[in-house]
Design a protein around this motif. Sequence first.
Motif, short mmCIF file in Angstrom:
data_model
loop_
_atom_site.label_atom_id
_atom_site.label_comp_id
_atom_site.label_asym_id
_atom_site.label_seq_id
_atom_site.Cartn_x
_atom_site.Cartn_y
_atom_site.Cartn_z
N GLY A 100 -97.76 -53.03 72.12
CA GLY A 100 -98.23 -53.55 70.85
C GLY A 100 -99.68 -53.96 70.89
N HIS A 101 -100.00 -54.90 70.00
CA HIS A 101 -101.34 -55.47 69.90
C HIS A 101 -101.16 -56.92 69.44
CE1 HIS A 101 -100.95 -54.81 65.56
NE2 HIS A 101 -100.65 -53.55 65.82
N PRO A 102 -102.21 -57.69 69.24
CA PRO A 102 -102.02 -59.13 68.96
C PRO A 102 -101.10 -59.45 67.80
CG PRO A 102 -104.31 -58.71 69.50
CD PRO A 102 -103.64 -57.37 69.45
N ASP A 103 -100.99 -58.58 66.78
CA ASP A 103 -100.19 -58.91 65.60
C ASP A 103 -98.90 -58.10 65.50
OD1 ASP A 103 -102.14 -60.75 64.70
OD2 ASP A 103 -103.33 -59.08 63.92
N TYR A 104 -98.53 -57.41 66.57
CA TYR A 104 -97.32 -56.59 66.50
C TYR A 104 -96.84 -56.26 67.91
CZ TYR A 104 -94.32 -52.49 65.89
OH TYR A 104 -93.27 -51.60 65.95
N MET A 105 -95.52 -56.28 68.09
CA MET A 105 -94.96 -55.89 69.39
C MET A 105 -93.66 -55.11 69.20
SD MET A 105 -93.44 -58.16 72.55
CE MET A 105 -95.01 -58.58 73.31
N GLU A 106 -93.48 -54.14 70.08
CA GLU A 106 -92.22 -53.41 70.19
C GLU A 106 -91.68 -53.68 71.59
OE1 GLU A 106 -91.69 -49.25 68.65
OE2 GLU A 106 -91.56 -48.83 70.80
N LEU A 107 -90.51 -54.28 71.68
CA LEU A 107 -89.92 -54.65 72.96
C LEU A 107 -88.65 -53.85 73.17
CD1 LEU A 107 -89.61 -58.21 74.44
CD2 LEU A 107 -87.60 -56.74 74.39
N THR A 108 -88.57 -53.14 74.29
CA THR A 108 -87.41 -52.32 74.62
C THR A 108 -86.72 -52.89 75.84
OG1 THR A 108 -88.52 -50.36 73.74
CG2 THR A 108 -86.59 -50.01 75.14
N LEU A 109 -85.44 -53.22 75.71
CA LEU A 109 -84.65 -53.80 76.78
C LEU A 109 -84.00 -52.70 77.62
CD1 LEU A 109 -83.00 -56.74 74.77
CD2 LEU A 109 -84.93 -56.84 76.36
N PRO A 110 -83.46 -53.06 78.80
CA PRO A 110 -82.91 -52.03 79.71
C PRO A 110 -81.89 -51.11 79.08
CG PRO A 110 -83.06 -54.15 80.82
CD PRO A 110 -83.42 -54.40 79.40
N GLY A 111 -81.08 -51.62 78.17
CA GLY A 111 -80.05 -50.78 77.55
C GLY A 111 -80.59 -49.85 76.49
N GLY A 112 -81.87 -49.94 76.19
CA GLY A 112 -82.47 -49.07 75.20
C GLY A 112 -82.65 -49.72 73.84
N ASP A 113 -82.08 -50.91 73.64
CA ASP A 113 -82.26 -51.60 72.37
C ASP A 113 -83.73 -51.96 72.18
OD1 ASP A 113 -79.56 -51.47 71.86
OD2 ASP A 113 -79.13 -53.43 72.74
N THR A 114 -84.26 -51.69 71.00
CA THR A 114 -85.67 -51.94 70.72
C THR A 114 -85.80 -52.94 69.57
OG1 THR A 114 -86.33 -49.74 71.47
CG2 THR A 114 -87.86 -50.89 70.02
N TYR A 115 -86.70 -53.90 69.74
CA TYR A 115 -86.93 -54.92 68.73
C TYR A 115 -88.42 -54.93 68.39
CZ TYR A 115 -82.34 -56.41 70.35
OH TYR A 115 -81.01 -56.44 70.70
N ARG A 116 -88.72 -55.21 67.13
CA ARG A 116 -90.10 -55.22 66.66
C ARG A 116 -90.39 -56.53 65.93
NH1 ARG A 116 -87.75 -50.35 66.01
NH2 ARG A 116 -88.76 -48.55 67.02
N SER A 117 -91.62 -57.01 66.09
CA SER A 117 -91.96 -58.28 65.45
C SER A 117 -93.47 -58.38 65.26
CB SER A 117 -91.46 -59.46 66.30
OG SER A 117 -91.91 -60.69 65.76
N SER A 118 -93.86 -59.10 64.22
CA SER A 118 -95.28 -59.41 64.01
C SER A 118 -95.68 -60.69 64.74
CB SER A 118 -95.57 -59.55 62.51
OG SER A 118 -94.76 -60.58 61.94
N ASP A 119 -94.73 -61.27 65.46
CA ASP A 119 -94.99 -62.48 66.26
C ASP A 119 -94.57 -62.18 67.70
OD1 ASP A 119 -95.20 -64.96 67.44
OD2 ASP A 119 -94.14 -66.04 65.85
N PRO A 120 -95.45 -61.54 68.50
CA PRO A 120 -95.07 -61.10 69.84
C PRO A 120 -94.55 -62.21 70.74
CG PRO A 120 -97.10 -60.04 69.18
CD PRO A 120 -96.80 -61.07 68.13
N GLU A 121 -95.17 -63.37 70.74
CA GLU A 121 -94.76 -64.43 71.65
C GLU A 121 -93.35 -64.92 71.33
OE1 GLU A 121 -97.69 -67.48 72.10
OE2 GLU A 121 -99.32 -66.05 72.46
N SER A 122 -93.02 -65.03 70.06
CA SER A 122 -91.67 -65.45 69.67
C SER A 122 -90.64 -64.40 70.05
CB SER A 122 -91.61 -65.73 68.17
OG SER A 122 -92.43 -66.83 67.84
#
Length: 213
Positions: A100-122
């Motif tokens: 991502g970048h400061p205002d957006y993140m895509e987080l992928t967990l080991p099982g493949g589930d992906t989550y997106r947020s405009s608040d990366p730290e949270s």
Amino acid sequence: MWRHLRLLPVLALVILIQACTTIRLEPLPDGMTDQTPADWDARARQVSGFDQWRLTGKLAVRQPSDSGTALINHWIQSGESYDLALSSSFLGMGSTLLKGHPDYMELTLPGGDTYRSSDPESLVSAATGWQLPLQSLSWWIRGLPAPDGNARLLFNAEQQLALIRQSGWEIRYDRWKRFLPDLPALPARITAVKGEKRVRMVVAQWESLEDRP
């Protein structure tokens, strides 16, 4: 005599101003100074321009709720964009990808589930339980204060950056190393502390990506 009496308030004000200029909000740690070295501005400009890089290393987090370590398989930075791959058995994190970048993140967990947020730290906190100052780490890891907050820099007797105080965090520079021939020494180990939270990063290798296609 009256002339001397009229001068007394002026003299008192001068003495008060001189006293105030010597007051420090908090004492400096032993052996450190807040006097900026003569070459600091040039070094800061050079390192801030180093924004296309890849590093590997290790991350350790300690906080009241939980603690753990993770390998940094890669941290690829391209300007403000990042691609961070962590692996850890802690809380079943396994291989976790953060992009991502400061205002957006895509987080992928080991099982493949992906989550997106405009608040990366949270998002990182919700997914892993770790509270990481993500927006500032890309600056602190290069030995620079983040541009989005007031900072106090302290230097050691060798005129090397030893401490940054910013946004409630204290970033301690424990070790430096000359990783790349065209750049000054870069941090090899930093420890960021805020209250009972502690984040330590050990860098095994830096690599410049500026010359890559």
